[in-house]
Design an enzyme around this catalytic site. Structure first.
Site, PDB file in Angstrom:
ATOM      1  N   LYS A  49      11.033 -15.530 -11.843  1.00 47.28           N
ATOM      2  CA  LYS A  49       9.615 -15.185 -11.869  1.00 47.28           C
ATOM      3  C   LYS A  49       8.795 -16.237 -11.130  1.00 47.28           C
ATOM      4  O   LYS A  49       8.926 -17.436 -11.369  1.00 47.28           O
ATOM      5  CB  LYS A  49       9.136 -15.072 -13.318  1.00 47.28           C
ATOM      6  CG  LYS A  49       7.656 -14.751 -13.443  1.00 47.28           C
ATOM      7  CD  LYS A  49       7.230 -14.717 -14.897  1.00 47.28           C
ATOM      8  CE  LYS A  49       5.724 -14.502 -15.004  1.00 47.28           C
ATOM      9  NZ  LYS A  49       5.273 -14.507 -16.406  1.00 47.28           N
ATOM     10  N   LYS A  53       1.626  12.960  12.415  1.00 43.99           N
ATOM     11  CA  LYS A  53       2.852  12.675  11.662  1.00 43.99           C
ATOM     12  C   LYS A  53       3.883  13.777  11.865  1.00 43.99           C
ATOM     13  O   LYS A  53       5.093  13.509  12.004  1.00 43.99           O
ATOM     14  CB  LYS A  53       2.510  12.524  10.182  1.00 43.99           C
ATOM     15  CG  LYS A  53       3.666  12.081   9.296  1.00 43.99           C
ATOM     16  CD  LYS A  53       3.169  11.837   7.864  1.00 43.99           C
ATOM     17  CE  LYS A  53       4.278  11.326   6.965  1.00 43.99           C
ATOM     18  NZ  LYS A  53       3.793  11.052   5.587  1.00 43.99           N
ATOM     19  N   ASN A 109       2.990   2.583  -6.007  1.00 40.61           N
ATOM     20  CA  ASN A 109       1.773   3.347  -5.731  1.00 40.61           C
ATOM     21  C   ASN A 109       1.486   4.275  -6.903  1.00 40.61           C
ATOM     22  O   ASN A 109       2.188   4.237  -7.916  1.00 40.61           O
ATOM     23  CB  ASN A 109       1.913   4.119  -4.415  1.00 40.61           C
ATOM     24  CG  ASN A 109       3.139   5.012  -4.421  1.00 40.61           C
ATOM     25  OD1 ASN A 109       3.260   5.928  -5.219  1.00 40.61           O
ATOM     26  ND2 ASN A 109       4.084   4.732  -3.520  1.00 40.61           N
ATOM     27  N   PRO A 156      12.748   1.067   5.458  1.00 37.82           N
ATOM     28  CA  PRO A 156      13.346   2.195   6.188  1.00 37.82           C
ATOM     29  C   PRO A 156      12.430   3.420   6.154  1.00 37.82           C
ATOM     30  O   PRO A 156      11.843   3.729   5.120  1.00 37.82           O
ATOM     31  CB  PRO A 156      14.641   2.468   5.416  1.00 37.82           C
ATOM     32  CG  PRO A 156      14.958   1.182   4.718  1.00 37.82           C
ATOM     33  CD  PRO A 156      13.633   0.563   4.390  1.00 37.82           C
ATOM     34  N   ASP A 158       5.934   1.792   2.532  1.00 40.53           N
ATOM     35  CA  ASP A 158       6.129   1.538   3.958  1.00 40.53           C
ATOM     36  C   ASP A 158       6.640   0.128   4.212  1.00 40.53           C
ATOM     37  O   ASP A 158       7.276  -0.133   5.236  1.00 40.53           O
ATOM     38  CB  ASP A 158       4.812   1.753   4.713  1.00 40.53           C
ATOM     39  CG  ASP A 158       4.358   3.204   4.680  1.00 40.53           C
ATOM     40  OD1 ASP A 158       5.232   4.091   4.743  1.00 40.53           O
ATOM     41  OD2 ASP A 158       3.139   3.443   4.565  1.00 40.53           O
ATOM     42  N   ILE A 193      12.307   6.988   5.887  1.00 41.42           N
ATOM     43  CA  ILE A 193      13.190   8.088   5.483  1.00 41.42           C
ATOM     44  C   ILE A 193      12.877   9.356   6.254  1.00 41.42           C
ATOM     45  O   ILE A 193      13.769  10.038   6.780  1.00 41.42           O
ATOM     46  CB  ILE A 193      13.076   8.329   3.965  1.00 41.42           C
ATOM     47  CG1 ILE A 193      13.504   7.076   3.198  1.00 41.42           C
ATOM     48  CG2 ILE A 193      13.933   9.528   3.546  1.00 41.42           C
ATOM     49  CD1 ILE A 193      13.282   7.163   1.697  1.00 41.42           C
ATOM     50  N   LEU A 194      11.595   9.700   6.351  1.00 37.03           N
ATOM     51  CA  LEU A 194      11.216  10.957   6.975  1.00 37.03           C
ATOM     52  C   LEU A 194      11.539  10.954   8.467  1.00 37.03           C
ATOM     53  O   LEU A 194      12.028  11.954   9.009  1.00 37.03           O
ATOM     54  CB  LEU A 194       9.726  11.231   6.747  1.00 37.03           C
ATOM     55  CG  LEU A 194       9.229  12.628   7.093  1.00 37.03           C
ATOM     56  CD1 LEU A 194      10.037  13.696   6.369  1.00 37.03           C
ATOM     57  CD2 LEU A 194       7.752  12.768   6.750  1.00 37.03           C
ATOM     58  N   PHE A 250       4.998  15.462   3.750  1.00 41.05           N
ATOM     59  CA  PHE A 250       3.686  15.427   3.102  1.00 41.05           C
ATOM     60  C   PHE A 250       2.852  14.323   3.736  1.00 41.05           C
ATOM     61  O   PHE A 250       3.380  13.273   4.101  1.00 41.05           O
ATOM     62  CB  PHE A 250       3.824  15.173   1.599  1.00 41.05           C
ATOM     63  CG  PHE A 250       4.002  16.413   0.771  1.00 41.05           C
ATOM     64  CD1 PHE A 250       3.006  16.839  -0.091  1.00 41.05           C
ATOM     65  CD2 PHE A 250       5.157  17.176   0.886  1.00 41.05           C
ATOM     66  CE1 PHE A 250       3.164  17.992  -0.850  1.00 41.05           C
ATOM     67  CE2 PHE A 250       5.329  18.326   0.136  1.00 41.05           C
ATOM     68  CZ  PHE A 250       4.319  18.741  -0.732  1.00 41.05           C
TER      69      PHE A 250
END
Length: 409
Positions: free
Chosen positions: A292, A340, A213, A308, A282, A310-311, A326
């Protein structure tokens, strides 16, 4: 203007056209109460003269290692020992290279090697010089030494190019100096262990491709630096970024979601405050190709598995920890952030609309809203990411003291 009363600042002036701004800088630092000892390199003398700085600072000006105005002391050692801050402004590519490589061939570079004082650097040069790999590497090395930078501005340069490289205005440098001394006085996180995540993650598709990202890591690094400057022991778990490693923190480099998950869970039990600012994938490819992938004639379908969370796991496992998340959103920002906050059992969340100018990923500024479990909401104006970080810790300390966010100044 904030008071710098009694602060002794060694102002190093190197040989660039921006040296003329150092005269106004000397004046403003002196007006703020600082004792300014100007040190001019031989190249700086091609642009400005010592008499100007002596008149503005009312202090002796130094230009030569071997000219000793007081026979009872060695001038460069006395200046190095007595300085509360060494400020190099303007800092040319040449002087930055000398500083990074330990070269001490004149008064200023000798002081820089001898001093135990903090060093602040305000670069000024042509945009192409500023972007040259050698200059970037030298600045990264100085950052690892713990040197602070006042980022150059963007605009029309003396050489005619337009870009990043012009010395910021003296008022901004004075503010950076004042902020530094203000931070030095604030040790309200002394004894706290702070765990910060920053940057993006990368999920491999094959040996040459990955999913990621736009996160730059700037917000997370600013949070880690703010916590460090306020006395905390800091662990920074960072995905891949182009930023120099902050000095004085335990730095853990990771790439994938799984690597970040493992690092966070390892450090979570010992942490008092957790700030998860990283932009984590996500989803991740269900299968990572060994070789490749070749382009075919038709469309490509990439099957993804959920990565996974994490938060959520932090929220499930936390015991004593104060956890801040965040929420980077593009619509219904407060609604999604509050959801959230509840779903992941957080204590506070920092919400922003990444489509808003000045608040997006990669920006040097941010515009955020702080939300708590008590349904408190504080909207912050556009601030530098470092200022946002300090406001965030102000808010965390209020909540740890069981006080309302309405007291946030």
């Amino acid at each position: 203007m904030q008071s710098l009363a009694g602060k002794r600042i060694v102002l190093g002036i190197s040989g660039g056209i921006a040296a003329y701004k150092a005269a106004a800088l000397t004046s403003k630092l002196t007006q703020a109460g600082a004792i300014v000892n100007a040190v001019l390199t031989q190249n700086a003398l091609q642009f400005v003269q010592p008499a100007t700085f002596q008149a503005l600072s009312h202090q002796h000006v130094y230009t030569n290692t071997f000219q000793e105005p007081d026979p009872h002391v060695i001038s460069h050692i006395e200046l190095a020992d007595k300085a509360d801050l060494v400020l190099v402004a303007p800092a040319t590519a040449n002087i930055i290279g000398k500083m990074a490589n330990g070269i001490a061939d004149e008064m200023l570079t000798t002081i820089l090697l001898a001093t135990k004082a903090p060093v602040m650097v305000a670069p000024a040069m042509n945009v192409n010089m500023y972007d040259h790999p050698a200059v970037r590497a030298n600045m990264e090395r100085l950052a690892e030494y713990g040197y602070r930078f006042v980022e150059p501005g963007v605009g029309l340069l003396a050489c005619g190019w337009i870009g990043k490289g012009r010395l910021v205005e003296p008022e901004e440098i004075v503010e950076a100096v004042a902020a530094f001394f203000a931070e030095s006085r604030t040790q309200d996180l002394q004894g706290k262990r702070v765990l910060v995540t920053a940057g993006p993650t990368r999920e491999k598709i094959d040996p040459v491709r990955y999913i990621t990202n736009h996160a730059s890591g700037k917000m997370g690094y600013a949070i880690a630096e703010a916590a460090r400057d306020r006395g905390a022991q800091v662990v920074l778990v960072s995905g891949p970024t182009a930023l120099p490693k902050p000095a004085g923190v335990q730095f853990v480099a990771v790439e994938s979601v799984q690597e970040m998950f493992d690092a966070v869970m390892e450090h979570l039990p010992a942490s008092d405050i957790v700030v998860k600012s990283a932009a984590v994938s996500d989803y991740r490819p269900k299968t990572v190709q060994e070789h490749k992938m070749k382009k075919g004639d038709g469309p490509l379908v990439l099957e993804l598995d959920k990565a996974p969370d994490i938060l959520r796991t932090i929220g499930e496992r936390k015991t004593k920890q104060f956890v801040v998340g965040f929420a980077a959103e593009t619509q219904d920002v407060i609604k999604h952030a509050q959801d959230k906050l509840e779903r992941k059992n957080l204590d506070m969340i920092v919400a922003n609309n990444v489509l808003t100018e000045g608040a997006g990923m990669g920006s040097d500024t941010n515009i955020v809203t702080l939300l708590t479990r008590a349904k408190e909401q504080v909207d912050l104006e556009k601030l530098s990411k470092r200022d946002v970080a300090d406001k965030l810790f102000d808010a965390v300390l209020l909540k740890l003291a069981k006080r309302p966010l309405s007291e946030l100044s």
